[in-house]
Write a protein that holds these residues in place. Structure first.
Motif, PDB file in Angstrom:
ATOM      1  N   ARG A 198       0.839  -1.229  -0.045  1.00 54.63           N
ATOM      2  CA  ARG A 198      -0.378   0.188   0.225  1.00 54.63           C
ATOM      3  C   ARG A 198       0.749   1.195   0.115  1.00 54.63           C
ATOM      4  NH1 ARG A 198      -5.141   2.340   1.687  1.00 54.63           N
ATOM      5  NH2 ARG A 198      -5.870   0.421   2.390  1.00 54.63           N
ATOM      6  N   ALA A 199       2.016   1.456   0.911  1.00 52.08           N
ATOM      7  CA  ALA A 199       2.646   2.360   0.815  1.00 52.08           C
ATOM      8  C   ALA A 199       3.652   2.224  -0.366  1.00 52.08           C
ATOM      9  CB  ALA A 199       4.025   2.302   1.864  1.00 52.08           C
ATOM     10  N   ALA A 200       4.004   1.573  -1.026  1.00 48.58           N
ATOM     11  CA  ALA A 200       4.891   1.587  -2.218  1.00 48.58           C
ATOM     12  C   ALA A 200       4.026   2.346  -3.507  1.00 48.58           C
ATOM     13  CB  ALA A 200       5.090   0.356  -3.166  1.00 48.58           C
ATOM     14  N   ILE A 201       2.542   2.110  -3.676  1.00 46.63           N
ATOM     15  CA  ILE A 201       1.301   2.693  -4.086  1.00 46.63           C
ATOM     16  C   ILE A 201       1.145   3.819  -4.259  1.00 46.63           C
ATOM     17  CG2 ILE A 201      -1.176   2.133  -5.422  1.00 46.63           C
ATOM     18  CD1 ILE A 201      -0.647  -0.583  -4.882  1.00 46.63           C
ATOM     19  N   GLU A 202       1.001   4.045  -2.828  1.00 42.87           N
ATOM     20  CA  GLU A 202       0.520   5.708  -2.910  1.00 42.87           C
ATOM     21  C   GLU A 202       1.769   7.006  -2.241  1.00 42.87           C
ATOM     22  OE1 GLU A 202      -0.792   4.991   1.787  1.00 42.87           O
ATOM     23  OE2 GLU A 202      -2.569   4.509   1.351  1.00 42.87           O
ATOM     24  N   ARG A 203       3.010   6.331  -2.462  1.00 49.93           N
ATOM     25  CA  ARG A 203       4.471   6.919  -2.979  1.00 49.93           C
ATOM     26  C   ARG A 203       4.005   7.157  -4.238  1.00 49.93           C
ATOM     27  NH1 ARG A 203       7.197   3.600  -0.007  1.00 49.93           N
ATOM     28  NH2 ARG A 203       7.909   3.208  -1.017  1.00 49.93           N
ATOM     29  N   ALA A 204       4.184   6.436  -5.518  1.00 49.13           N
ATOM     30  CA  ALA A 204       4.176   6.185  -6.864  1.00 49.13           C
ATOM     31  C   ALA A 204       3.184   7.467  -7.353  1.00 49.13           C
ATOM     32  CB  ALA A 204       3.168   4.939  -7.403  1.00 49.13           C
ATOM     33  N   VAL A 205       1.373   7.129  -6.611  1.00 48.34           N
ATOM     34  CA  VAL A 205       0.492   7.741  -7.215  1.00 48.34           C
ATOM     35  C   VAL A 205       0.515   9.676  -6.319  1.00 48.34           C
ATOM     36  CG1 VAL A 205      -1.483   6.471  -7.491  1.00 48.34           C
ATOM     37  CG2 VAL A 205      -1.177   7.007  -5.359  1.00 48.34           C
ATOM     38  N   SER A 206       0.876   9.838  -5.159  1.00 52.42           N
ATOM     39  CA  SER A 206       2.029  10.796  -4.950  1.00 52.42           C
ATOM     40  C   SER A 206       2.723  11.821  -5.255  1.00 52.42           C
ATOM     41  CB  SER A 206       2.094  10.883  -3.290  1.00 52.42           C
ATOM     42  OG  SER A 206       3.083  10.913  -2.990  1.00 52.42           O
ATOM     43  N   GLY A 207       3.967  11.262  -6.371  1.00 52.45           N
ATOM     44  CA  GLY A 207       4.602  11.539  -6.891  1.00 52.45           C
ATOM     45  C   GLY A 207       6.210  11.883  -5.908  1.00 52.45           C
ATOM     46  N   GLU A 208       5.794  10.832  -5.004  1.00 52.32           N
ATOM     47  CA  GLU A 208       7.070  10.450  -4.154  1.00 52.32           C
ATOM     48  C   GLU A 208       8.578   9.627  -4.476  1.00 52.32           C
ATOM     49  OE1 GLU A 208       7.880   9.300   0.317  1.00 52.32           O
ATOM     50  OE2 GLU A 208       6.379   9.811  -0.335  1.00 52.32           O
ATOM     51  N   PRO A 209       9.538   9.447  -4.663  1.00 49.91           N
ATOM     52  CA  PRO A 209      10.541   9.168  -4.900  1.00 49.91           C
ATOM     53  C   PRO A 209       9.699   7.867  -4.189  1.00 49.91           C
ATOM     54  CG  PRO A 209      11.658  10.994  -4.759  1.00 49.91           C
ATOM     55  CD  PRO A 209      10.346  10.603  -4.127  1.00 49.91           C
ATOM     56  N   ALA A 210      10.187   5.882  -5.553  1.00 45.02           N
ATOM     57  CA  ALA A 210      10.089   5.210  -4.888  1.00 45.02           C
ATOM     58  C   ALA A 210      11.116   4.853  -4.351  1.00 45.02           C
ATOM     59  CB  ALA A 210      10.058   3.943  -5.986  1.00 45.02           C
ATOM     60  N   SER A 211      12.005   5.406  -4.445  1.00 44.43           N
ATOM     61  CA  SER A 211      13.280   5.006  -3.793  1.00 44.43           C
ATOM     62  C   SER A 211      13.392   5.453  -1.980  1.00 44.43           C
ATOM     63  CB  SER A 211      15.158   5.570  -4.459  1.00 44.43           C
ATOM     64  OG  SER A 211      15.074   6.479  -4.344  1.00 44.43           O
ATOM     65  N   ARG A 212      12.382   5.936  -1.847  1.00 42.62           N
ATOM     66  CA  ARG A 212      12.828   6.534  -0.805  1.00 42.62           C
ATOM     67  C   ARG A 212      12.198   5.617   0.508  1.00 42.62           C
ATOM     68  NH1 ARG A 212       9.666  12.712   0.440  1.00 42.62           N
ATOM     69  NH2 ARG A 212      10.489  12.866   2.528  1.00 42.62           N
ATOM     70  N   ALA A 213      13.133   5.081   1.782  1.00 45.17           N
ATOM     71  CA  ALA A 213      11.982   3.740   2.007  1.00 45.17           C
ATOM     72  C   ALA A 213      11.339   4.784   3.686  1.00 45.17           C
ATOM     73  CB  ALA A 213      12.821   2.745   2.584  1.00 45.17           C
ATOM     74  N   ARG A 214      10.801   3.850   3.978  1.00 48.66           N
ATOM     75  CA  ARG A 214      10.064   4.926   4.812  1.00 48.66           C
ATOM     76  C   ARG A 214      10.340   3.132   6.285  1.00 48.66           C
ATOM     77  NH1 ARG A 214       4.630   7.042   3.969  1.00 48.66           N
ATOM     78  NH2 ARG A 214       4.084   6.361   5.950  1.00 48.66           N
ATOM     79  N   VAL A 215      10.367   3.759   7.334  1.00 47.30           N
ATOM     80  CA  VAL A 215      10.441   2.548   9.091  1.00 47.30           C
ATOM     81  C   VAL A 215       9.030   2.187   8.375  1.00 47.30           C
ATOM     82  CG1 VAL A 215      10.415   2.430  11.273  1.00 47.30           C
ATOM     83  CG2 VAL A 215      11.848   4.331   9.919  1.00 47.30           C
TER      84      VAL A 215
END
Length: 97
Positions: free
Chosen positions: A45-62
């Motif tokens: 879910r987090a990766a999909i939300e990042r993708a549609v928000s434009g946040e870089p995919a490589s930015r890993a979150r805890v």
């Protein structure tokens, strides 16, 4: 679908985005949405939300299970060091100076 699920099926992911499963498949093929978690047919879910928000995919979150899993898998695939390799790696750390 649970509104707080961290890992989604294809249908759940498409529903989250408000698109059909076939459109979701097209978006995955085009790289708009990331591929499923390695070895599964599930999406983060987090990766999909990042993708549609434009946040870089490589930015890993805890709180990103995809990043946590990828790091765990990377560590598991590494060959364990032998005692002599550990000694060689660490010998410079303990020099008196």
């Amino acid at each position: 679908m649970s509104g707080s699920a961290l890992i989604l099926t294809r249908r759940e992911a498409a529903e989250l985005l408000g698109i059909s499963p076939s459109t979701f498949d097209n978006w995955v093929r085009k790289g708009i949405i990331p591929k499923p978690l390695e070895g599964t047919k599930r999406w983060s879910r987090a990766a999909i939300e990042r993708a549609v928000s434009g946040e870089p995919a490589s930015r890993a979150r805890v709180d990103d299970p995809e990043a946590i899993y990828a790091e765990w898998k990377r560590r598991q695939s590494q060959e364990p060091l032998s005692p002599s390799e550990i000694w060689m790696r660490d010998k410079g750390k303990h020099k008196r100076g």
